[in-house]
Design a protein around this motif. Structure first.
Motif, PDB file in Angstrom:
ATOM      1  N   LYS A  82       0.859  -1.196   0.000  1.00 52.92           N
ATOM      2  CA  LYS A  82       0.000   0.000   0.000  1.00 52.92           C
ATOM      3  C   LYS A  82       0.899   1.252   0.000  1.00 52.92           C
ATOM      4  O   LYS A  82       1.901   1.319   0.704  1.00 52.92           O
ATOM      5  N   VAL A  83       0.522   2.235  -0.799  1.00 55.18           N
ATOM      6  CA  VAL A  83       1.264   3.490  -0.878  1.00 55.18           C
ATOM      7  C   VAL A  83       0.685   4.473   0.136  1.00 55.18           C
ATOM      8  O   VAL A  83      -0.518   4.724   0.133  1.00 55.18           O
ATOM      9  N   VAL A  84       1.558   4.990   0.976  1.00 54.98           N
ATOM     10  CA  VAL A  84       1.150   5.970   1.981  1.00 54.98           C
ATOM     11  C   VAL A  84       1.811   7.300   1.626  1.00 54.98           C
ATOM     12  O   VAL A  84       3.039   7.403   1.591  1.00 54.98           O
ATOM     13  N   TYR A  85       0.982   8.300   1.328  1.00 57.29           N
ATOM     14  CA  TYR A  85       1.501   9.612   0.965  1.00 57.29           C
ATOM     15  C   TYR A  85       1.774  10.435   2.220  1.00 57.29           C
ATOM     16  O   TYR A  85       1.022  10.390   3.180  1.00 57.29           O
ATOM     17  N   MET A  86       2.861  11.172   2.177  1.00 52.46           N
ATOM     18  CA  MET A  86       3.265  12.015   3.305  1.00 52.46           C
ATOM     19  C   MET A  86       2.832  13.452   3.004  1.00 52.46           C
ATOM     20  O   MET A  86       2.795  13.859   1.852  1.00 52.46           O
ATOM     21  N   SER A  87       2.542  14.178   4.040  1.00 50.24           N
ATOM     22  CA  SER A  87       2.284  15.604   3.868  1.00 50.24           C
ATOM     23  C   SER A  87       3.127  16.343   4.891  1.00 50.24           C
ATOM     24  O   SER A  87       3.405  15.825   5.968  1.00 50.24           O
ATOM     25  N   PRO A  88       3.557  17.552   4.546  1.00 54.10           N
ATOM     26  CA  PRO A  88       4.423  18.308   5.448  1.00 54.10           C
ATOM     27  C   PRO A  88       3.754  18.551   6.801  1.00 54.10           C
ATOM     28  O   PRO A  88       2.580  18.923   6.858  1.00 54.10           O
ATOM     29  N   GLY A  89       4.503  18.314   7.844  1.00 52.73           N
ATOM     30  CA  GLY A  89       4.006  18.557   9.187  1.00 52.73           C
ATOM     31  C   GLY A  89       4.059  20.037   9.542  1.00 52.73           C
ATOM     32  O   GLY A  89       4.506  20.880   8.761  1.00 52.73           O
ATOM     33  N   GLU A  90       3.629  20.336  10.760  1.00 52.70           N
ATOM     34  CA  GLU A  90       3.559  21.721  11.217  1.00 52.70           C
ATOM     35  C   GLU A  90       4.927  22.403  11.213  1.00 52.70           C
ATOM     36  O   GLU A  90       5.064  23.548  10.780  1.00 52.70           O
ATOM     37  N   LYS A  91       5.951  21.685  11.692  1.00 54.98           N
ATOM     38  CA  LYS A  91       7.305  22.275  11.736  1.00 54.98           C
ATOM     39  C   LYS A  91       7.822  22.566  10.333  1.00 54.98           C
ATOM     40  O   LYS A  91       8.433  23.607  10.101  1.00 54.98           O
ATOM     41  N   THR A  92       7.584  21.651   9.412  1.00 61.68           N
ATOM     42  CA  THR A  92       8.028  21.852   8.033  1.00 61.68           C
ATOM     43  C   THR A  92       7.305  23.043   7.416  1.00 61.68           C
ATOM     44  O   THR A  92       7.933  23.903   6.792  1.00 61.68           O
ATOM     45  N   GLN A  93       6.008  23.119   7.604  1.00 60.12           N
ATOM     46  CA  GLN A  93       5.235  24.233   7.049  1.00 60.12           C
ATOM     47  C   GLN A  93       5.668  25.571   7.642  1.00 60.12           C
ATOM     48  O   GLN A  93       5.623  26.596   6.969  1.00 60.12           O
ATOM     49  N   SER A  94       6.100  25.554   8.904  1.00 58.51           N
ATOM     50  CA  SER A  94       6.506  26.807   9.557  1.00 58.51           C
ATOM     51  C   SER A  94       7.794  27.380   8.963  1.00 58.51           C
ATOM     52  O   SER A  94       8.092  28.554   9.176  1.00 58.51           O
ATOM     53  N   LYS A  95       8.540  26.580   8.212  1.00 57.55           N
ATOM     54  CA  LYS A  95       9.759  27.082   7.579  1.00 57.55           C
ATOM     55  C   LYS A  95       9.442  28.104   6.491  1.00 57.55           C
ATOM     56  O   LYS A  95      10.242  28.986   6.217  1.00 57.55           O
ATOM     57  N   GLY A  96       8.272  27.979   5.866  1.00 56.40           N
ATOM     58  CA  GLY A  96       7.890  28.899   4.800  1.00 56.40           C
ATOM     59  C   GLY A  96       8.638  28.611   3.511  1.00 56.40           C
ATOM     60  O   GLY A  96       9.571  27.816   3.476  1.00 56.40           O
ATOM     61  N   PRO A  97       8.224  29.283   2.448  1.00 55.50           N
ATOM     62  CA  PRO A  97       8.838  29.031   1.141  1.00 55.50           C
ATOM     63  C   PRO A  97      10.282  29.539   1.084  1.00 55.50           C
ATOM     64  O   PRO A  97      10.659  30.464   1.794  1.00 55.50           O
ATOM     65  N   HIS A  98      11.052  28.907   0.217  1.00 56.00           N
ATOM     66  CA  HIS A  98      12.434  29.325  -0.012  1.00 56.00           C
ATOM     67  C   HIS A  98      12.641  29.409  -1.523  1.00 56.00           C
ATOM     68  O   HIS A  98      12.517  28.410  -2.225  1.00 56.00           O
ATOM     69  N   ARG A  99      12.870  30.623  -2.011  1.00 55.51           N
ATOM     70  CA  ARG A  99      13.130  30.885  -3.423  1.00 55.51           C
ATOM     71  C   ARG A  99      12.101  30.236  -4.347  1.00 55.51           C
ATOM     72  O   ARG A  99      12.425  29.640  -5.358  1.00 55.51           O
ATOM     73  N   GLY A 100      10.848  30.326  -3.932  1.00 54.95           N
ATOM     74  CA  GLY A 100       9.748  29.869  -4.762  1.00 54.95           C
ATOM     75  C   GLY A 100       9.320  28.422  -4.541  1.00 54.95           C
ATOM     76  O   GLY A 100       8.404  27.951  -5.197  1.00 54.95           O
ATOM     77  N   TYR A 101       9.976  27.722  -3.633  1.00 55.22           N
ATOM     78  CA  TYR A 101       9.632  26.316  -3.359  1.00 55.22           C
ATOM     79  C   TYR A 101       9.268  26.147  -1.893  1.00 55.22           C
ATOM     80  O   TYR A 101       9.875  26.761  -1.023  1.00 55.22           O
ATOM     81  N   MET A 102       8.282  25.287  -1.671  1.00 56.33           N
ATOM     82  CA  MET A 102       7.891  24.966  -0.297  1.00 56.33           C
ATOM     83  C   MET A 102       8.744  23.817   0.226  1.00 56.33           C
ATOM     84  O   MET A 102       9.089  22.912  -0.518  1.00 56.33           O
ATOM     85  N   PRO A 103       9.089  23.839   1.507  1.00 50.51           N
ATOM     86  CA  PRO A 103       9.834  22.733   2.104  1.00 50.51           C
ATOM     87  C   PRO A 103       9.000  21.450   2.087  1.00 50.51           C
ATOM     88  O   PRO A 103       7.775  21.487   2.124  1.00 50.51           O
ATOM     89  N   GLY A 104       9.682  20.352   2.046  1.00 52.80           N
ATOM     90  CA  GLY A 104       9.012  19.054   2.043  1.00 52.80           C
ATOM     91  C   GLY A 104       9.567  18.184   0.947  1.00 52.80           C
ATOM     92  O   GLY A 104      10.779  18.137   0.740  1.00 52.80           O
ATOM     93  N   LYS A 105       8.680  17.537   0.217  1.00 48.64           N
ATOM     94  CA  LYS A 105       9.147  16.586  -0.791  1.00 48.64           C
ATOM     95  C   LYS A 105       9.927  17.290  -1.906  1.00 48.64           C
ATOM     96  O   LYS A 105       9.737  18.479  -2.152  1.00 48.64           O
ATOM     97  N   LYS A 106      10.789  16.510  -2.531  1.00 48.63           N
ATOM     98  CA  LYS A 106      11.661  16.975  -3.627  1.00 48.63           C
ATOM     99  C   LYS A 106      12.617  18.081  -3.185  1.00 48.63           C
ATOM    100  O   LYS A 106      13.029  18.922  -3.985  1.00 48.63           O
ATOM    101  N   PHE A 107      12.998  18.082  -1.907  1.00 46.86           N
ATOM    102  CA  PHE A 107      13.856  19.138  -1.377  1.00 46.86           C
ATOM    103  C   PHE A 107      15.205  19.217  -2.097  1.00 46.86           C
ATOM    104  O   PHE A 107      15.701  20.298  -2.373  1.00 46.86           O
ATOM    105  N   LEU A 108      15.802  18.091  -2.421  1.00 45.13           N
ATOM    106  CA  LEU A 108      17.103  18.103  -3.093  1.00 45.13           C
ATOM    107  C   LEU A 108      16.938  18.445  -4.578  1.00 45.13           C
ATOM    108  O   LEU A 108      17.694  19.250  -5.120  1.00 45.13           O
ATOM    109  N   GLU A 109      15.962  17.855  -5.204  1.00 41.64           N
ATOM    110  CA  GLU A 109      15.686  18.151  -6.615  1.00 41.64           C
ATOM    111  C   GLU A 109      15.392  19.636  -6.814  1.00 41.64           C
ATOM    112  O   GLU A 109      15.895  20.265  -7.743  1.00 41.64           O
TER     113      GLU A 109
END
Length: 149
Positions: free
Chosen positions: A102-129
């Motif tokens: 079964k595939v379980v999708y992750m969503s950004p938690g409260e701490k991750t969301q509190s970081k705010g966007p960085h140069r047009g991208y939101m923190p969370g998935k695909k952070f390195l890409e």
């Protein structure tokens, strides 16, 4: 009896030319090493700002390796340290598979969301890409002059 060496020639200064070419090659690799390291560090700096945040382990695991030369390739490894590769992969892709498939999708938690966007991208998935995308033009700009000869 005639000599088997019908032609004989001598090139003066060949050793000096070889030394000069070796120095040019060494200087070129040194400049590429410095540039690759600097660029990888910049990508990792941005990846840390985009990485999901829980305990801070993911941010701390983002590292830059040493420049390596293999045959005609020069490259640098960067990403997460091996101890957290499985966790980092799940965080980067934003999902995981359970033992049952079964595939379980992750969503950004409260701490991750509190970081705010960085140069047009939101923190969370695909952070390195996304960190690589942010720096794509800079990478091209910095490496292009070094690769021309």
């Amino acid at each position: 009896m005639p000599s088997r060496n019908l032609y004989q020639f001598d090139i003066e200064g060949i050793e000096t030319m070889i030394l000069t070419l070796d120095k040019i090659e060494e200087e070129m690799f040194k400049k590429i090493d410095i540039a690759l390291t600097k660029l990888a560090e910049k990508v990792i700096e941005d990846a840390k700002k985009l990485a999901g945040l829980d305990s801070g382990d993911l941010e701390a695991s983002l590292v830059v390796g040493e420049v390596k030369k293999m045959l005609q390739r020069i490259y640098i490894d960067f990403g997460t340290s091996p101890e957290v590769d499985d966790y980092a992969m799940v965080q980067h892709e934003g999902f995981r598979k359970t033992k049952t498939g079964k595939v379980v999708y992750m969503s950004p938690g409260e701490k991750t969301q509190s970081k705010g966007p960085h140069r047009g991208y939101m923190p969370g998935k695909k952070f390195l890409e996304n960190a690589i995308k942010i720096n794509e033009k800079l990478i091209e700009k910095e490496l292009a002059p070094l690769l021309r000869f």
